[in-house]
Design an enzyme around this catalytic site. Structure first.
Site, PDB file in Angstrom:
ATOM      1  N   THR B  21       0.856  -1.179   0.000  1.00 38.55           N
ATOM      2  CA  THR B  21       0.000   0.000   0.000  1.00 38.55           C
ATOM      3  C   THR B  21       0.893   1.231   0.000  1.00 38.55           C
ATOM      4  O   THR B  21       1.931   1.255   0.670  1.00 38.55           O
ATOM      5  CB  THR B  21      -1.038  -0.015   1.148  1.00 38.55           C
ATOM      6  N   CYS B  27      -3.370   7.086   8.335  1.00 37.63           N
ATOM      7  CA  CYS B  27      -4.030   5.795   8.216  1.00 37.63           C
ATOM      8  C   CYS B  27      -3.110   4.718   8.778  1.00 37.63           C
ATOM      9  O   CYS B  27      -1.917   4.937   8.942  1.00 37.63           O
ATOM     10  CB  CYS B  27      -4.315   5.466   6.755  1.00 37.63           C
ATOM     11  N   HIS B  44      -5.765  -1.251   4.774  1.00 35.44           N
ATOM     12  CA  HIS B  44      -5.343   0.157   4.853  1.00 35.44           C
ATOM     13  C   HIS B  44      -6.557   0.940   5.363  1.00 35.44           C
ATOM     14  O   HIS B  44      -7.430   1.322   4.584  1.00 35.44           O
ATOM     15  CB  HIS B  44      -4.897   0.636   3.460  1.00 35.44           C
TER      16      HIS B  44
END
Lengths: 204, 159
Positions: B21, B27, B44
């Site tokens: 990711t 996040c 994620h």
């Protein structure tokens, strides 16, 4: 008509947002001209309601380093506003303000201070036009600057509007001074209640 | 091949593939890995808790519902929960606001929520690189169970 999600914005409301965006960017350009004491021109801004992932792609993909200047709004309108630009645009803007000719990929403390001040001035101009159009009193925090991957920078407003939907109001603006061009994006994220209050001021 | 996971998304991969990711900020990226079946899953997530949000249809956006759904997906691929271990990265504070508003400590809360839910599922967290003030790209390699972390202007590290 109050909405519950930013995807529910009506065409009429969107036209209003676009008009507010145009006026706000116009005021920001004037403020920037005054600060730099030179003529700055602005292309007609593009106003869109976009998903985060699309915005990240617009600005060069999630790993592309960008500058983000963020402030929070409080008072009658709560939320946050960000001014984001590519590394190259931020470099040109800092050079303009500091009257220097640096070409480095890294930013110095002076560069960051200059960018923060520019953020303060152009977002301040934007917000004061919003305040005078709506008659709302809006306070803003001191802006903070970060230079990092686009995905990471934009995760901050993305999280904020992630609370109420997956789209944000994006205003793509472009400032020109002689041969220096600066492309920047205003991202506006009013809280949903504030958004509805804003629209009710215009009878929507 | 490298399987890509977007923001507010999850996916799985099997050896010899990796899963990645890009540009994690506040996040959190959670990797679940089962060595016996060589299967890895990655989430994620953007927000800690779906129960506190009205618009929570996109379950992968939240740590709680995202983990639940990722685990279900791994179940369907024959992964046994007791074989899983977790690694985690992200949860940065990207902007240095002085106050402790919800905005400024959302990264920390994402990390805490992930720890609480991993514990609830009995999945041991064996490594983490969380907090601080910079973005991270993370890639998990099933071939050597390594989570690689890349950041702007920093050396590549692995946990």
């Amino acid at each position: 008509m109050p909405i519950e999600n930013y995807s529910d914005i009506t065409d009429e409301q969107f036209d209003m947002l676009r008009e507010i965006g145009n006026i706000g960017c116009g005021n920001a350009t004037t403020a920037l001209s005054k600060m730099l004491d030179r003529k700055i021109t602005m292309k007609t801004p593009k106003v869109e309601l976009v998903e985060v992932s699309k915005f990240v792609e617009l600005i060069g993909g999630p790993e592309n380093p960008i500058i983000g200047i963020l402030l929070t709004m409080s008072g009658e309108l709560n939320g946050m506003m960000m001014f984001a630009m590519s590394q190259a645009s931020a470099r040109r803007l800092a050079n303009l303000v500091l009257m220097q000719n640096s070409s480095g990929a890294e930013f110095s403390h002076m560069d960051y201070s200059a960018l923060k001040e520019i953020g303060n001035i152009i977002m301040g101009a934007y917000m004061s036009s919003l305040a005078s159009l709506t008659g709302m009193s809006i306070r803003s925090s001191v802006p903070q600057v970060a230079y990092d991957m686009a995905g990471a920078i934009l995760s901050v407003p993305a999280i904020e509007f992630g609370r109420m939907g997956d789209k944000a109001l994006l205003i793509d603006s472009s400032f020109d001074q002689a041969d220096s061009n600066v492309d920047g994006y205003f991202v506006m994220i009013p809280e949903l209640d504030s958004y509805n209050k804003l629209m009710s001021r215009f009878g929507m | 091949m490298s399987v890509r996971v977007g923001m507010g998304d999850y996916n799985i991969c099997k050896a010899p593939d990796s899963i990645v990711t890009l540009g994690l900020g506040s996040c959190v990226g959670v990797v679940l890995y089962d060595k016996t079946t060589n299967t890895a899953g990655m989430l994620h997530a953007m927000l800690p808790d779906s129960t506190r949000i009205r618009n929570n249809q996109n379950r992968a956006k939240f740590v709680d519902t995202g983990l639940e759904d990722l685990l279900k997906l791994m179940d369907r691929h024959g992964v046994k929960r007791e074989n899983l271990v977790a690694k985690m990265a992200g949860g940065a504070k990207m902007f240095a606001f002085a106050d402790n508003t919800e905005i400024s400590d959302i990264g920390k809360r994402n990390v805490l929520s992930a720890k609480i839910h991993l514990r609830k599922y009995g999945i041991p967290l064996i490594a983490e690189d969380t907090g601080l003030n910079y973005g991270r790209t993370i890639e998990f390699y099933t071939t050597d169970s390594r989570l690689e972390i890349r950041a702007v202007g920093k050396e590549i590290t692995s946990i």
